[in-house]
Write a protein that holds these residues in place. Structure first.
Motif, PDB file in Angstrom:
ATOM      1  N   GLY A 184       0.817  -1.212   0.000  1.00  0.00           N
ATOM      2  CA  GLY A 184       0.000   0.000   0.000  1.00  0.00           C
ATOM      3  C   GLY A 184       0.845   1.254   0.000  1.00  0.00           C
ATOM      4  O   GLY A 184       0.556   2.222  -0.705  1.00  0.00           O
ATOM      5  N   ALA A 185       1.936   1.246   0.784  1.00  0.00           N
ATOM      6  CA  ALA A 185       2.832   2.389   0.817  1.00  0.00           C
ATOM      7  C   ALA A 185       3.504   2.596  -0.537  1.00  0.00           C
ATOM      8  O   ALA A 185       3.659   3.724  -1.011  1.00  0.00           O
ATOM      9  N   SER A 218      -1.484   8.722 -11.220  1.00  0.00           N
ATOM     10  CA  SER A 218      -2.306   8.667 -12.419  1.00  0.00           C
ATOM     11  C   SER A 218      -3.740   8.382 -12.012  1.00  0.00           C
ATOM     12  O   SER A 218      -4.053   8.220 -10.840  1.00  0.00           O
ATOM     13  N   ALA A 219      -4.610   8.295 -13.028  1.00  0.00           N
ATOM     14  CA  ALA A 219      -6.023   8.036 -12.771  1.00  0.00           C
ATOM     15  C   ALA A 219      -6.323   6.540 -12.714  1.00  0.00           C
ATOM     16  O   ALA A 219      -7.480   6.148 -12.587  1.00  0.00           O
ATOM     17  N   PHE A 220      -5.282   5.688 -12.783  1.00  0.00           N
ATOM     18  CA  PHE A 220      -5.488   4.242 -12.812  1.00  0.00           C
ATOM     19  C   PHE A 220      -5.403   3.646 -11.413  1.00  0.00           C
ATOM     20  O   PHE A 220      -4.528   4.008 -10.625  1.00  0.00           O
ATOM     21  N   SER A 221      -6.301   2.696 -11.136  1.00  0.00           N
ATOM     22  CA  SER A 221      -6.235   1.959  -9.879  1.00  0.00           C
ATOM     23  C   SER A 221      -5.137   0.905  -9.988  1.00  0.00           C
ATOM     24  O   SER A 221      -4.611   0.619 -11.073  1.00  0.00           O
ATOM     25  N   LEU A 222      -4.792   0.319  -8.843  1.00  0.00           N
ATOM     26  CA  LEU A 222      -3.753  -0.714  -8.843  1.00  0.00           C
ATOM     27  C   LEU A 222      -4.166  -1.898  -9.719  1.00  0.00           C
ATOM     28  O   LEU A 222      -3.348  -2.446 -10.462  1.00  0.00           O
ATOM     29  N   THR A 223      -5.438  -2.287  -9.654  1.00  0.00           N
ATOM     30  CA  THR A 223      -5.906  -3.404 -10.477  1.00  0.00           C
ATOM     31  C   THR A 223      -5.831  -3.051 -11.954  1.00  0.00           C
ATOM     32  O   THR A 223      -5.448  -3.884 -12.787  1.00  0.00           O
ATOM     33  N   GLU A 224      -6.197  -1.824 -12.304  1.00  0.00           N
ATOM     34  CA  GLU A 224      -6.108  -1.398 -13.702  1.00  0.00           C
ATOM     35  C   GLU A 224      -4.664  -1.432 -14.198  1.00  0.00           C
ATOM     36  O   GLU A 224      -4.395  -1.819 -15.334  1.00  0.00           O
TER      37      GLU A 224
END
Length: 308
Positions: A25-26, A34-40
């Motif tokens: 998480g850190a 950016s506008a992307f999530s970790l999954t994206e």
């Protein structure tokens, strides 16, 4: 395993999960500009690795819910990050690939991810970095639902690995069969004799490696000018029945023939069914069997032999 032992191990795994989740998480907070999530980001990375893939493959490789992935891909398509085309081999499936815009979006994210991880590794010494990577590979291998039949290479042990082999086998046989410290002493003596007095032209030791992890070993030592013996043979428990033992045994036989031995022997015990199966498949014959007290246990010791 007692209930208390099971609970202790479960709590240890949970503790590691909390630590690793917090650490990741850190890292993600530092990465996420950016506008992307970790999954994206994970999906973009998977698609950027090469050929087009289906949603089913992405679901399996990334462990994602199919409905969630479908919505994510629809969003990517709307943003012109991916294309979809019907698969020629299965019309029910669509092949998904990154567009030029998708590659352009992924590249800075991938670069940033590498920089973040390198910054973490730079805090460690080179030896500690290798220790961390090795531990990660072991975790991945042990938790993999389907052990991979990857490429296994055979090579001589490197510095420190002879001692590791003694430690590893002593731990395994103590846990699996209750053998006492005299087994570790025998292993240590075998390694000491080989490393101090071995004949490099007529004796050899291999470690079997997969993805830089040791998954087995075998040694050929001389008993006389015409007879050799296989020692130190073992395969990691989670890697058994994948052909690694056969690969090691075949290499021992080839080496013994090439050097000029006429007989190859191996000692095992009746309780080690896997070892006995390896001997049979490699053309060995059991020539003697007798009860003996070894390693704190009453064992039936067998001597197997193969003519070369």
């Amino acid at each position: 395993m007692t209930d208390s032992a099971a609970l202790r191990r479960a709590e240890a795994v949970r503790h590691f999960n909390r630590f690793y989740t917090k650490h990741i998480g850190a890292l993600h907070e530092r990465l996420q500009k950016s506008a992307f999530s970790l999954t994206e980001v994970r999906v973009l990375h998977e698609l950027a690795r090469g050929r087009a893939q289906t949603a089913a493959v992405l679901t399996r490789n990334l462990g994602l819910d199919s409905g969630y992935l479908s919505r994510l891909l629809t969003n990517f398509e709307r943003r012109k990050l991916i294309t979809r085309r019907a698969s020629e081999s299965d019309a029910r499936q669509s092949l998904i690939a990154l567009t030029d815009e998708g590659h352009a979006a992924h590249e800075p994210l991938d670069t940033a991810a590498i920089e973040v991880v390198m910054a973490v590794l730079e805090r460690l010494t080179p030896n500690s970095q290798e220790q961390l990577i090795g531990a990660m590979r072991v975790v991945e291998r042990l938790l993999d639902d389907q052990p991979r039949r990857g490429i296994v290479t055979l090579q001589p042990p490197r510095g420190g690995e002879y001692g590791w082999l003694v430690h590893r086998q002593a731990v395994l046989f103590a846990n699996e069969h209750g053998w006492d410290q005299s087994f570790e002493g025998m292993l240590a003596k075998t390694v000491a004799d080989f490393t101090l007095n071995g004949d490099p032209q007529r004796e050899i030791c291999w470690i079997a490696e997969q993805d830089h992890s040791i998954v087995g070993t075998a040694m050929v030592v001389a008993l006389s000018a015409t007879i050799a013996r296989i020692e130190l043979l073992y395969i990691e428990p989670d890697m058994r029945r994948l052909g690694i033992g056969t690969q090691l045994m075949d290499e021992c036989v080839r080496f013994a023939k090439r050097v000029g031995y006429t007989t190859l022997t191996l000692s095992t015990v009746t309780a080690l069914a896997g070892s006995r199966r390896l001997c049979e498949r490699a053309g060995f014959v059991c020539v003697s069997s007798a009860p003996e007290l070894h390693f704190g246990r009453e064992l039936t010791v067998e001597r197997w032999e193969r003519g070369l």
